[in-house]
Write a protein that holds these residues in place. Structure first.
Motif, short mmCIF file in Angstrom:
data_model
loop_
_atom_site.label_atom_id
_atom_site.label_comp_id
_atom_site.label_asym_id
_atom_site.label_seq_id
_atom_site.Cartn_x
_atom_site.Cartn_y
_atom_site.Cartn_z
N TRP A 1 -24.71 -11.39 -15.28
CA TRP A 1 -24.55 -10.29 -16.39
C TRP A 1 -23.39 -11.01 -17.07
N CYS A 2 -22.92 -10.35 -18.12
CA CYS A 2 -21.82 -10.80 -18.90
C CYS A 2 -20.44 -10.55 -18.05
N CYS A 3 -20.26 -9.32 -17.20
CA CYS A 3 -19.40 -9.10 -16.34
C CYS A 3 -19.16 -10.04 -15.19
N VAL A 4 -20.07 -10.93 -15.11
CA VAL A 4 -19.97 -12.01 -14.05
C VAL A 4 -19.25 -13.18 -14.63
N GLY A 5 -19.68 -13.40 -16.19
CA GLY A 5 -18.86 -14.26 -16.91
C GLY A 5 -17.40 -14.00 -16.93
N ASN B 1 -23.26 -15.32 -27.60
CA ASN B 1 -23.67 -16.40 -26.56
C ASN B 1 -22.91 -17.44 -27.05
N ILE B 2 -23.02 -17.95 -28.34
CA ILE B 2 -22.21 -19.37 -28.40
C ILE B 2 -20.78 -19.18 -28.58
N HIS B 3 -20.33 -18.03 -28.79
CA HIS B 3 -18.85 -17.70 -28.74
C HIS B 3 -18.31 -17.97 -27.16
N LYS B 4 -18.95 -17.83 -26.18
CA LYS B 4 -18.56 -18.27 -24.81
C LYS B 4 -18.38 -19.83 -24.90
N LEU B 5 -19.28 -20.47 -25.32
CA LEU B 5 -19.10 -21.99 -25.30
C LEU B 5 -17.74 -22.27 -26.17
N PHE B 6 -17.57 -21.75 -27.53
CA PHE B 6 -16.33 -22.11 -28.11
C PHE B 6 -15.34 -21.70 -27.32
N ALA B 7 -15.31 -20.87 -26.63
CA ALA B 7 -14.07 -20.24 -25.66
C ALA B 7 -13.82 -21.15 -24.65
N GLY B 8 -15.02 -21.50 -24.08
CA GLY B 8 -14.99 -22.36 -22.83
C GLY B 8 -14.49 -23.87 -23.29
N LEU B 9 -14.83 -24.37 -24.43
CA LEU B 9 -14.39 -25.70 -24.87
C LEU B 9 -12.94 -25.64 -25.18
N ARG B 10 -12.43 -24.74 -25.79
CA ARG B 10 -11.20 -24.32 -25.96
C ARG B 10 -10.26 -24.42 -24.97
N LEU C 1 -30.19 -14.68 -22.96
CA LEU C 1 -28.72 -15.09 -22.95
C LEU C 1 -28.50 -16.27 -22.42
N ASP C 2 -29.52 -17.19 -22.54
CA ASP C 2 -29.47 -18.57 -21.87
C ASP C 2 -28.15 -19.39 -22.24
N GLY C 3 -27.48 -19.80 -21.26
CA GLY C 3 -26.15 -20.63 -21.64
C GLY C 3 -24.86 -19.80 -21.61
N HIS C 4 -24.96 -18.39 -21.54
CA HIS C 4 -23.45 -17.85 -21.87
C HIS C 4 -22.62 -17.93 -20.92
N ILE C 5 -23.24 -17.89 -19.35
CA ILE C 5 -22.41 -17.83 -18.11
C ILE C 5 -21.78 -19.43 -18.11
N GLY C 6 -22.53 -20.54 -18.80
CA GLY C 6 -21.82 -22.03 -18.91
C GLY C 6 -20.63 -21.97 -19.44
N GLY C 7 -20.65 -21.20 -20.55
CA GLY C 7 -19.18 -20.94 -21.41
C GLY C 7 -18.22 -20.51 -20.61
#
Length: 743
Positions: A374-378, A141-150, A60-66
Motif C-alpha cells: 500500500w501507499c502507507c507501506v511506501g 506513481n512516477i513521482h515516487k521514482l523522481f523522489a527516490g532518485l532525488r 500502481l506497479d513500481g510505486h514501492i520501488g521509488g
C-alpha cells in the motif's frame, strides 16, 4: 535556519532507535528484484524475479520501488549500514539500464506506460481524481521514482541517481511540451504527488531554470487559487492528494521569493493542523478531508486518519519551520511524530498501519512484507529512517535543540559534538553534554515546548534565568568548554483535548503524549494483513459506540477521575490509560464522550437508535462502493469515460456522459439485491444498467434509490451507461445486500 544532514545525527537507545531498527529489518526483508520487476517489464528486459502482488501488480506497479530508493538512502545516511548502500547502488544501476533500453530518458513501472504517455503527449486526456485515461494515478506513481532518485543523490551522494533523475526530468519536459496550460491543469486533476516539488529540486540540483519553470507550470491551480485567496475549499478533497502539492508551493515560493505562495502554504498548514487534525496529529476520514464542523463520520468509521497524510504534513511542517523559524510548527511536528508516526509501526513484529481509527473500541491493521504494497507501506518504510532530521538545527554559528530524543550530534565543520541523554517522555528531563576540541562562543537554543507548564534549566549544575515563553527558544549564550552540561526539566500536565468541531468528544493528552485505553482483543480479524485488495482495512466487527466508555459528571470533575500511576500511566475507573504509541494488537479507546449526568440516558438512547440502524445495514451488506472516493473505486476496478466526480452536501458522487463500471464481489452468492443511491431524480430514459453484460432487472425505484435483483454469480460487473450524451444522475453509493432493506 538549516537542518543537519542525517549523517550528522545518530540515535541513541530509546523508542525511536528501536523503531529505526525494526524498520531496517523490514527494508531488508523486501526483495529488490521483485520491486524492480515492473520497470524491467516496461523496458522489455528479462525479469530476475516476479513482481510483488497487491497494489504492485494491479495498477500502481513500481510505486514501492521509488519509496524503497528513498528509504535505502535515508537509512544509509542515518545508520551507515553498508547493505543499504549496496542495495541502493544495485537498484539505481538496474533503473539506469531500463532508462538506457527505453532510449528517451523515460523509466517507469506503470502498466503499458509507453502507450499511456504517448496519449498524454498527444493531448488525449480523460482524467478524474485518481484515474487518468483509466490508469491509476500514473503521475503519483512516477513521482515516487523522481523522489527516490532525488533522495538517493541528496542523502547518499549516488551520482548515477542524479543522472537518471535528470534524464527522467528531461523526458517529462518533452512529454508536456505540446500541452497547453489548460491541458496541463486537466492532467493535474488526477493525484500527482509532489511533482512540482521534485522539479523545484531539479532546479536546485542543476541550477537550470527550465526545471523551475516546469515546477510552476505543473502547480495545481484548483488548489492554489483558493489558498491564495484564503478560502477554505478543502472539505471533501482527497487529503493526501493535496498535501504534497502544498509542499511544492512552499519550495517554489522560497526559490522565487514569492510571499503570496508562501502565505498560501501557511494558510493550508494552519487550516489542516488546527481545524482538521485530531489529537494524535492525523487528519481525514476514508482518506478525505471531513467538514471542520462535523467529525461524526470520522468517529463512526473504521477508516480513520491515513498515515501518508501525516508523513507529508511533517514534511510541510519541517519546510515551513526552516523557512519561517516559527516554533509552533515544531509543536505540531512533535505531537504527530510521537503519536501517529511512532504508533504506525508495530514495535516488535514490524508492519505499517494505513488507517488509525478514532472509533471507540476499534483497532488497526499492520502490513506484512510479502503481502502488503500500500501507499502507507511506501511512506512507512521512509518514516522510521529519518528521525534525526529535525532533532537539531543550526544557523551559521548557533545550535537549536528542537526535540528531546536520545541522540548525538556531530557538527564536524565547527568541531562540536553534542550528546542528548534522555528518557523523555517517560521522564521529564534531558541532559545535553558538549564535547569540544577547544572552547567556543555560540548560542545553544533549547525549545520551550508549548505543552510545558514550566521549565528549569541548569548549566553545570547552576540554575539559569529563563525569560522565554512556550513555543519559543531558551537561549544560552556563553563561551562553552569541553564537558559542559546543560540539564532541562519540564513540568508536564494532563488535559482534555476536544475534537475541533466543538463536539463533546475528548482525548486525554499528557504533555505531548496522547493516552488511550486497551479495551479488548476480541475479533481482531485481519490484524496482520493478507494479500487481499482491501487488506489494509479492518475486517472485524464494529462495536456499538453507545456502549463505549464515557465521562459522566460535571465538566470540572472529568480530569479528577484520572489517577496517575507513573509519568505516562493512569487509571480511569476500570481502564488503564497509556501512551497510544505503546498500544498494539488490541482494540482501544482514545476519544471519550463527555456528558453531564442529566444528559447521559437521553444521549445513550439516541446513540443506540442510530447505531442499531447503522450496524443492521452493515450486517446485511456484502460489498459496497462509495462512488467518487478513491480507494473504494480503485478496489472495485473502476473504469469509465467522460466521467466527473465531486462532493456536494457532504456526499461524494460520480456521474458520466458515457459509462462507468465496477467489479463487485458476491462471496458465496450471499448478495441478492443491489441498491444504487443517487443524488438526483431517476430518469430511466437516460440510464442503462447492465450486470455481467446483461440488462439488469430493476426490482424497484424511488426518487433517490434504484434496487436491482441480482443473477447468481460470485463476480458482478456493474456497468452504468448514459443512453444520450446528457450526464447520468450523480451516483452516491452502491450496496450489495443480502436482502431488501426497508427505508
Amino acid at each position: 535556519m538549516q537542518p543537519f544532514a542525517l549523517q550528522e545525527v545518530k540515535l541513541s537507545k530509546g523508542i525511536f532507535k528501536n523503531a529505526q531498527e525494526v524498520d531496517l529489518k523490514y527494508i531488508l526483508s523486501l526483495n529488490p528484484d521483485k520491486l524492480l520487476a515492473p520497470y524491467l517489464i516496461d523496458a522489455g528486459l528479462p525479469l530476475k524475479a516476479e513482481r510483488y502482488g497487491n497494489w504492485e501488480s494491479s495498477g500502481l506497479d513500481g510505486h514501492i520501488g521509488g519509496h524503497y530508493l528513498s528509504a535505502l538512502a535515508m537509512m544509509y545516511a542515518s545508520t551507515g549500514n553498508t547493505e543499504m548502500k549496496t542495495r541502493l547502488q544495485y537498484m539505481v544501476g538496474e533503473l539506469a539500464s531500463c532508462q538506457a533500453k527505453n532510449g528517451n530518458g523515460y523509466v517507469g513501472g506503470i502498466p503499458n506506460g509507453k502507450v499511456f504517455w504517448e496519449r498524454i503527449h498527444n493531448g488525449d486526456i480523460d482524467g478524474s481524481s485518481f484515474g487518468l485515461n483509466n490508469t491509476w494515478v500514473p503521475l503519483y506513481n512516477i513521482h515516487k521514482l523522481f523522489a527516490g532518485l532525488r533522495d538517493a543523490y541528496q542523502f547518499a551522494d549516488n551520482q548515477q541517481a542524479k543522472q537518471v533523475l535528470i534524464g527522467l526530468g528531461d523526458w517529462f519536459a518533452e512529454l508536456i511540451k505540446p500541452l497547453s496550460d489548460e491541458q496541463i491543469q486537466q492532467v493535474l486533476r488526477t493525484e500527482h504527488g509532489g511533482m512540482n516539488e521534485v522539479f523545484a529540486d531539479l532546479f536546485i540540483i542543476t541550477k537550470d531554470k527550465k526545471y523551475l519553470d516546469i515546477a510552476q507550470k505543473i502547480s495545481h491551480r484548483n488548489l492554489l487559487n483558493p489558498l491564495l485567496a484564503k478560502q477554505d475549499k478543502l472539505t471533501g478533497l482527497h487529503a493526501n492528494t493535496q498535501i504534497p502539492k502544498v509542499i511544492g508551493f512552499e519550495k517554489i515560493a522560497k526559490l522565487t521569493n514569492n510571499a503570496e505562495w508562501s502565505d498560501a502554504a501557511q494558510y493550508f498548514w494552519k487550516n489542516v493542523s488546527q481545524t482538521r487534525s485530531v489529537a494524535f496529529g492525523g487528519n481525514s476520514v476514508r482518506e478525505h478531508f471531513n467538514p471542520t464542523n462535523d467529525f461524526k463520520k470520522m468517529l463512526e468509521s473504521n477508516q480513520g486518519p491515513e498515515t501518508c497524510n501525516s508523513f507529508n504534513m511533517l514534511r510541510l511542517s519541517m519546510a515551513l519551520f526552516l523557512d519561517k523559524n516559527d516554533v509552533s510548527y515544531l509543536d505540531f511536528y512533535e505531537r504527530t511524530l510521537y503519536n501517529h508516526i511512532l504508533s504506525s509501526q508495530h514495535p516488535e513484529k514490524g508492519g505499517f498501519v494505513y488507517f488509525t481509527p478514532i472509533r471507540p473500541n476499534h483497532y488497526r491493521v499492520y502490513s506484512q512484507p510479502n503481502t502488503s504494497m500500500w501507499c502507507c507501506v511506501g511512506s512507512g518504510i521512509e518514516n522510521h529512517t529519518k528521525y534525526g532530521e529535525l532533532i537539531y538545527s543550526h544557523s551559521d554559528t548557533d545550535i537549536f535543540v528542537n526535540l528531546f530524543i536520545p541522540s548525538t550530534l556531530n557538527w564536524q565543520e565547527k568541531g562540536i559534538q553534542l550528546s542528548q541523554n534522555t528518557d523523555f517522555p517517560y521522564k521529564n528531563n534531558s541532559e545535553l553534554v558538549l564535547k569540544l576540541a577547544k572552547p567556543q562562543t555560540f548560542s545553544l537554543n533549547i525549545r520551550y515546548p508549548k505543552w510545558a507548564e514550566s521549565v528549569k534549566v541548569m548549566v553545570n549544575g547552576k540554575d539559569q534565568t529563563i525569560n522565554a515563553k512556550p513555543s519559543a527558544y531558551m537561549s544560552l549564550s556563553r563561551n562553552w568548554k569541553n564537558g559542559d552540561k546543560v540539564s532541562i526539566e519540564f513540568e508536564m500536565k494532563t488535559h482534555l483535548e476536544y475534537l475541533p468541531d466543538g463536539s463533546n468528544w475528548a482525548a486525554f493528552v499528557h504533555g505531548p503524549i496522547v493516552l488511550a485505553a486497551k479495551t479488548s482483543t476480541e475479533d481482531l480479524k485481519g490484524l496482520f494483513a493478507d494479500d487481499s485488495r482491501m487488506g489494509h482495512e479492518t475486517k472485524g466487527k464494529l462495536f456499538p459506540i453507545n456502549k463505549a466508555f464515557a465521562l459522566v459528571d460535571e465538566s470540572k470533575n472529568y480530569l479528577s477521575k484520572l489517577k496517575q500511576i507513573d509519568n505516562l500511566n493512569f487509571t480511569l475507573d476500570s481502564l488503564h490509560l497509556q501512551p497510544f504509541f505503546e498500544l498494539h494488537d488490541a482494540r482501544y479507546q482514545m476519544y471519550f464522550q463527555t456528558l453531564k449526568t442529566s444528559e447521559f440516558e437521553n444521549q445513550k438512547a439516541l446513540q443506540k437508535q442510530q447505531e442499531d440502524a447503522l450496524l443492521a445495514l452493515e450486517a446485511q451488506t456484502i460489498d459496497k462502493i462509495n462512488c467518487g472516493e478513491q480507494q473504494p473505486e480503485v478496489d472495485h476496478q473502476y473504469k469509465g469515460e467522460q466521467s466527473n466526480s465531486g462532493y456536494d452536501d457532504e456526499k461524494f458522487w460520480r456521474n458520466t456522459r458515457s459509462y462507468i463500471s465496477y467489479q463487485l464481489q458476491n462471496k458465496n452468492n450471499a448478495g441478492k439485491y443491489l441498491e444504487i443511491s443517487i443524488l438526483d431524480d431517476f430518469k430511466a430514459e437516460n440510464l442503462e444498467i447492465s450486470i455481467n453484460g446483461n440488462a439488469a432487472e430493476i426490482f424497484s425505484t424511488d426518487d433517490k434509490n434504484i434496487r436491482i435483483k441480482l443473477p447468481t454469480s460470485d463476480n458482478l460487473l456493474l456497468k452504468l451507461s448514459a443512453k444520450t450524451k446528457a450526464p447520468t444522475p450523480r451516483f452516491h453509493q452502491i450496496r450489495l445486500l443480502k436482502q431488501q432493506i426497508e427505508k
